[in-house]
Design a protein around this motif. Structure first.
Motif, PDB file in Angstrom:
ATOM      1  N   SER A 184      16.177  40.458  11.498  1.00 26.03           N
ATOM      2  CA  SER A 184      15.495  41.570  10.820  1.00 26.03           C
ATOM      3  C   SER A 184      14.869  42.530  11.828  1.00 26.03           C
ATOM      4  O   SER A 184      14.656  43.706  11.509  1.00 26.03           O
ATOM      5  CB  SER A 184      14.419  41.029   9.881  1.00 26.03           C
ATOM      6  OG  SER A 184      13.416  40.380  10.615  1.00 26.03           O
ATOM      7  N   GLN A 185      14.580  42.049  13.040  1.00 27.04           N
ATOM      8  CA  GLN A 185      14.043  42.950  14.061  1.00 27.04           C
ATOM      9  C   GLN A 185      15.102  43.963  14.484  1.00 27.04           C
ATOM     10  O   GLN A 185      14.826  45.148  14.613  1.00 27.04           O
ATOM     11  CB  GLN A 185      13.582  42.132  15.276  1.00 27.04           C
ATOM     12  CG  GLN A 185      12.258  41.441  15.058  1.00 27.04           C
ATOM     13  CD  GLN A 185      11.109  42.418  15.031  1.00 27.04           C
ATOM     14  OE1 GLN A 185      10.952  43.245  15.918  1.00 27.04           O
ATOM     15  NE2 GLN A 185      10.299  42.352  13.991  1.00 27.04           N
ATOM     16  N   ALA A 187      17.663  44.779  12.638  1.00 23.15           N
ATOM     17  CA  ALA A 187      17.907  45.624  11.461  1.00 23.15           C
ATOM     18  C   ALA A 187      16.879  46.749  11.378  1.00 23.15           C
ATOM     19  O   ALA A 187      17.213  47.898  11.095  1.00 23.15           O
ATOM     20  CB  ALA A 187      17.883  44.782  10.187  1.00 23.15           C
ATOM     21  N   ALA A 188      15.609  46.410  11.666  1.00 24.38           N
ATOM     22  CA  ALA A 188      14.558  47.429  11.599  1.00 24.38           C
ATOM     23  C   ALA A 188      14.805  48.524  12.635  1.00 24.38           C
ATOM     24  O   ALA A 188      14.647  49.714  12.345  1.00 24.38           O
ATOM     25  CB  ALA A 188      13.190  46.787  11.815  1.00 24.38           C
ATOM     26  N   ALA A 189      15.211  48.119  13.825  1.00 20.27           N
ATOM     27  CA  ALA A 189      15.473  49.104  14.878  1.00 20.27           C
ATOM     28  C   ALA A 189      16.696  49.952  14.541  1.00 20.27           C
ATOM     29  O   ALA A 189      16.681  51.180  14.679  1.00 20.27           O
ATOM     30  CB  ALA A 189      15.675  48.399  16.221  1.00 20.27           C
ATOM     31  N   ARG A 190      17.756  49.284  14.053  1.00 21.92           N
ATOM     32  CA  ARG A 190      18.976  50.023  13.706  1.00 21.92           C
ATOM     33  C   ARG A 190      18.734  50.972  12.551  1.00 21.92           C
ATOM     34  O   ARG A 190      19.315  52.051  12.483  1.00 21.92           O
ATOM     35  CB  ARG A 190      20.103  49.045  13.360  1.00 21.92           C
ATOM     36  CG  ARG A 190      20.409  48.009  14.431  1.00 21.92           C
ATOM     37  CD  ARG A 190      20.873  48.623  15.728  1.00 21.92           C
ATOM     38  NE  ARG A 190      22.115  49.344  15.579  1.00 21.92           N
ATOM     39  CZ  ARG A 190      23.310  48.780  15.525  1.00 21.92           C
ATOM     40  NH1 ARG A 190      23.414  47.482  15.670  1.00 21.92           N
ATOM     41  NH2 ARG A 190      24.396  49.507  15.363  1.00 21.92           N
ATOM     42  N   SER A 191      17.866  50.567  11.607  1.00 17.73           N
ATOM     43  CA  SER A 191      17.607  51.422  10.449  1.00 17.73           C
ATOM     44  C   SER A 191      16.889  52.711  10.862  1.00 17.73           C
ATOM     45  O   SER A 191      16.897  53.691  10.126  1.00 17.73           O
ATOM     46  CB  SER A 191      16.772  50.671   9.405  1.00 17.73           C
ATOM     47  OG  SER A 191      15.418  50.655   9.782  1.00 17.73           O
ATOM     48  N   LEU A 192      16.266  52.698  12.051  1.00 18.26           N
ATOM     49  CA  LEU A 192      15.643  53.924  12.549  1.00 18.26           C
ATOM     50  C   LEU A 192      16.674  54.821  13.246  1.00 18.26           C
ATOM     51  O   LEU A 192      16.331  55.884  13.751  1.00 18.26           O
ATOM     52  CB  LEU A 192      14.535  53.592  13.548  1.00 18.26           C
ATOM     53  CG  LEU A 192      13.277  52.933  12.975  1.00 18.26           C
ATOM     54  CD1 LEU A 192      12.369  52.475  14.109  1.00 18.26           C
ATOM     55  CD2 LEU A 192      12.539  53.898  12.072  1.00 18.26           C
ATOM     56  N   VAL A 203      13.832  46.542  21.567  1.00 20.24           N
ATOM     57  CA  VAL A 203      13.284  45.663  20.527  1.00 20.24           C
ATOM     58  C   VAL A 203      13.641  44.195  20.760  1.00 20.24           C
ATOM     59  O   VAL A 203      12.766  43.334  20.797  1.00 20.24           O
ATOM     60  CB  VAL A 203      13.755  46.119  19.127  1.00 20.24           C
ATOM     61  CG1 VAL A 203      13.321  45.122  18.060  1.00 20.24           C
ATOM     62  CG2 VAL A 203      13.187  47.501  18.820  1.00 20.24           C
TER      63      VAL A 203
ATOM     64  N   ASN B  53      21.625  52.622   3.392  1.00 21.00           N
ATOM     65  CA  ASN B  53      21.207  52.782   4.780  1.00 21.00           C
ATOM     66  C   ASN B  53      22.310  52.375   5.758  1.00 21.00           C
ATOM     67  O   ASN B  53      22.128  52.394   6.970  1.00 21.00           O
ATOM     68  CB  ASN B  53      19.955  51.936   5.027  1.00 21.00           C
ATOM     69  CG  ASN B  53      19.273  52.283   6.325  1.00 21.00           C
ATOM     70  OD1 ASN B  53      19.447  51.608   7.316  1.00 21.00           O
ATOM     71  ND2 ASN B  53      18.525  53.362   6.325  1.00 21.00           N
ATOM     72  N   HIS B  96       5.866  43.254  19.599  1.00 25.10           N
ATOM     73  CA  HIS B  96       5.521  43.392  21.012  1.00 25.10           C
ATOM     74  C   HIS B  96       5.047  44.793  21.373  1.00 25.10           C
ATOM     75  O   HIS B  96       4.868  45.116  22.536  1.00 25.10           O
ATOM     76  CB  HIS B  96       6.717  43.011  21.884  1.00 25.10           C
ATOM     77  CG  HIS B  96       7.938  43.852  21.616  1.00 25.10           C
ATOM     78  ND1 HIS B  96       8.550  43.905  20.388  1.00 25.10           N
ATOM     79  CD2 HIS B  96       8.637  44.684  22.414  1.00 25.10           C
ATOM     80  CE1 HIS B  96       9.583  44.725  20.459  1.00 25.10           C
ATOM     81  NE2 HIS B  96       9.652  45.204  21.670  1.00 25.10           N
TER      82      HIS B  96
END
Lengths: 291, 257
Positions: A184-185, A187-192, A203, B53, B96
């Motif tokens: 999910s980390q 995914a969160a970066a890619r979604s940006l 990330v 998305n 982080h």
């Protein structure tokens, strides 16, 4: 904090309860005395028993010769600088190369299959060859080819062998770190709108590397010791110097000197690693309150 | 031909392995409209948002955003994602980095804005939603509600055309829900185009221009919130809403379950 006793220190709390109110110092003193007594018994037994062995006097003379220790100390200390230099250079290269291999191995999708396969083969092969064997193969084999432009320095090829072996190990450590970061980390970066490599760089990798620092240090303790293996190529480092001294005097005390030098750098590193692991565990047990 | 603005989804199919999750979704969202997706867990709400998305590849159908087919072959995925913000149930802040860097990472690294500009804009957003004093904190120092608000701000900092919210209050303690919903109301009033998957029915009734009831990967019923909530046509919709009422989640969505 109202309670002066750390809540996780159950043993300590129990002994305080036994000692009654205000017995904190009594309890600490008691544990220290017990530790001291048991250590004294063990050391006492060793000191009493070992000199009773048949070959003790001979071993003492060949391995623990005071004058010999003093004589060879400076020379081995000088040679030990070679180990340190080798270690520093190899470690710096391993840190980078292993990361590249780990990233190669973590690339998804069919397009990257050859890259992944290459990384897997690399890790398998170089973890599978005994380090000393690779050092001999490269250190004696490559210079013998006498190809122009390729260095023939034994130390260089010994270093290359260490880089190849340790990069394979360390890449596995990095890979475990990368796998431990939740998808999910990413995914969160890619979604940006961050691309695969930006997500990895900003990330995923920062979190992955932080988590594997203790096992990384562990591998570097191994590397520090294994720099002694290049002595097989005739490189004058601490172990080689010791064996030169030993064969000149028929006394093995120089090996003791070398041992002392290695311990002087590996023990602090080991302590640091243990301290980091313990700190890590404390933080996780605190419910992840501190990142 | 599709409309020349907003979001248009046509005949969207998506399976995970052999299990169909979305079975022919048609949905149009005009600019400045707020559409709420309701339905039981597993009805396909989250998958639908993730498809928009482009976090999930689709099996069939077409999605158009601002007149551009974003599901065509060779579309620049990252460019599309920069236009579509998504907020997840579990916040997914970057642990982080301090709050401020969480918010500026996208604008700086994906949009190529200058650090100073991104920082000013991020601080303005944090200020607007009452989080400016937490800018230097790491996410785990914040409450769940604050973390989720930072996640929304992180999406807003990209100045998206469309914002997708995936059950953003489901992981929150009830007393923390209100602040987050208040923020979404604020955005709706500001004209943000949003598709919201939610279990907060009172909130959906309040805020949505249109409500879609998803059932087994299809939009079974859609319409104005008053109609869906007071006079649902389909038996399944009625049954679902009855269960929600029984669970006590029909209030104004202001945090009081």
């Amino acid at each position: 904090m109202a309670d002066p006793v750390p809540p996780h220190d159950h043993g300590f709390r129990r002994s305080r309860i036994l000692a009654g109110a205000g017995g904190r110092w009594t309890a600490a003193l008691t544990s220290s005395l017990i530790a001291l007594a048991s250590t004294a018994v063990v050391v006492g037994l060793l000191v009493w028993l070992i000199p009773k062995s048949k070959g003790f006097e001979e071993v003492k003379a060949t391995f623990f010769d005071r004058a010999q220790f003093r004589d060879s100390f400076d020379g081995i200390g000088e040679a030990f600088k070679t180990n340190i230099k080798l270690f520093m250079v190899v470690e710096a290269i391993v840190l980078v190369l292993a990361l590249v291999i780990a990233v190669m191995r973590s690339l998804p999708g069919p397009v990257f299959f050859p890259v992944r396969a290459l990384a897997v083969i690399y890790a398998d092969v170089f973890r599978g060859i005994p380090t000393i064997l690779l050092i001999l193969l490269l250190g004696f084999g490559v210079p013998a080819l006498q190809v122009e432009g390729i260095p023939s320095d034994e130390m260089f090829w010994g270093g290359v062998a260490l880089v190849l072996v340790y990069s394979a190990y360390v890449s596995e450590v990095y890979r475990a770190g990368i796998d431990s970061v939740h998808p999910s980390q990413d995914a969160a970066a890619r979604s940006l709108g961050l691309g695969r490599f930006r997500s990895l760089r900003h990330v995923v990798l920062p979190q992955a590397v932080r988590r594997v620092i203790p096992p990384l240090l562990n591998d570097f303790i191994g590397l520090q010791k294994d720099t002694a293996l290049v002595f097989q190529l005739g490189v004058v480092e601490a172990l080689n110097q010791a064996s030169i001294d030993a064969s000149a005097t028929f006394n093995y005390t120089p090996y003791l000197v070398t041992t002392v030098f290695f311990l002087a750098i590996t023990i602090p590193m080991t302590r640091l690693t243990d301290w980091l692991i313990a700190r890590d565990r404390r933080r996780r047990q605190a419910g992840g309150a501190i990142a | 031909m599709t409309g020349d603005a907003g979001l248009v989804i046509e005949g969207l199919h998506k399976s995970f392995g052999r299990k169909p999750v979305l079975r022919g979704i048609d949905l149009a969202v005009e600019p400045h409209q707020v559409v709420c997706l309701i339905g039981a867990s597993g009805s396909g709400k989250s998958t639908l948002l993730r498809c928009v998305n482009l976090l999930e590849p689709i099996d069939a159908g077409r999605i158009t955003l601002g007149g551009e087919d974003i599901t065509r072959r060779g579309v620049r995925v990252n460019a599309v994602r920069r236009r579509v913000g998504i907020v997840f149930q579990s916040y997914n802040l970057f642990p982080h980095m301090p709050v401020l860097r969480n918010v500026t990472l996208g604008p700086v690294k994906a949009l190529g804005r200058s650090r100073a500009e991104a920082r000013d804009e991020a601080m303005a957003l944090l200020e607007r939603f009452g989080l400016a004093d937490r800018a230097r904190d790491y996410p785990d120092r914040l409450s769940g509600g604050q973390q989720q608000r930072v996640a929304i701000i992180r999406a807003l900092a990209m100045r998206p055309e469309l914002l997708l919210l995936d059950e953003i209050t489901s992981a929150l303690d009830p007393e923390l829900v209100a602040d987050v919903l208040e923020m979404i109301r604020d955005l709706a009033e500001g004209g943000m185009t949003m598709v919201i998957a939610t279990h907060e029915m009172g909130f959906a009734r309040d805020i949505a221009h249109r409500v879609c009831f998803l059932d087994e990967g299809q939009i079974l019923e859609e319409g104005a919130p008053e109609r869906i909530f007071t006079a649902p046509q389909e038996a399944r919709t009625r049954r679902f809403l009855q269960r929600v009422v029984d669970a006590g989640r029909m209030d104004g969505g202001r945090g009081g379950t």
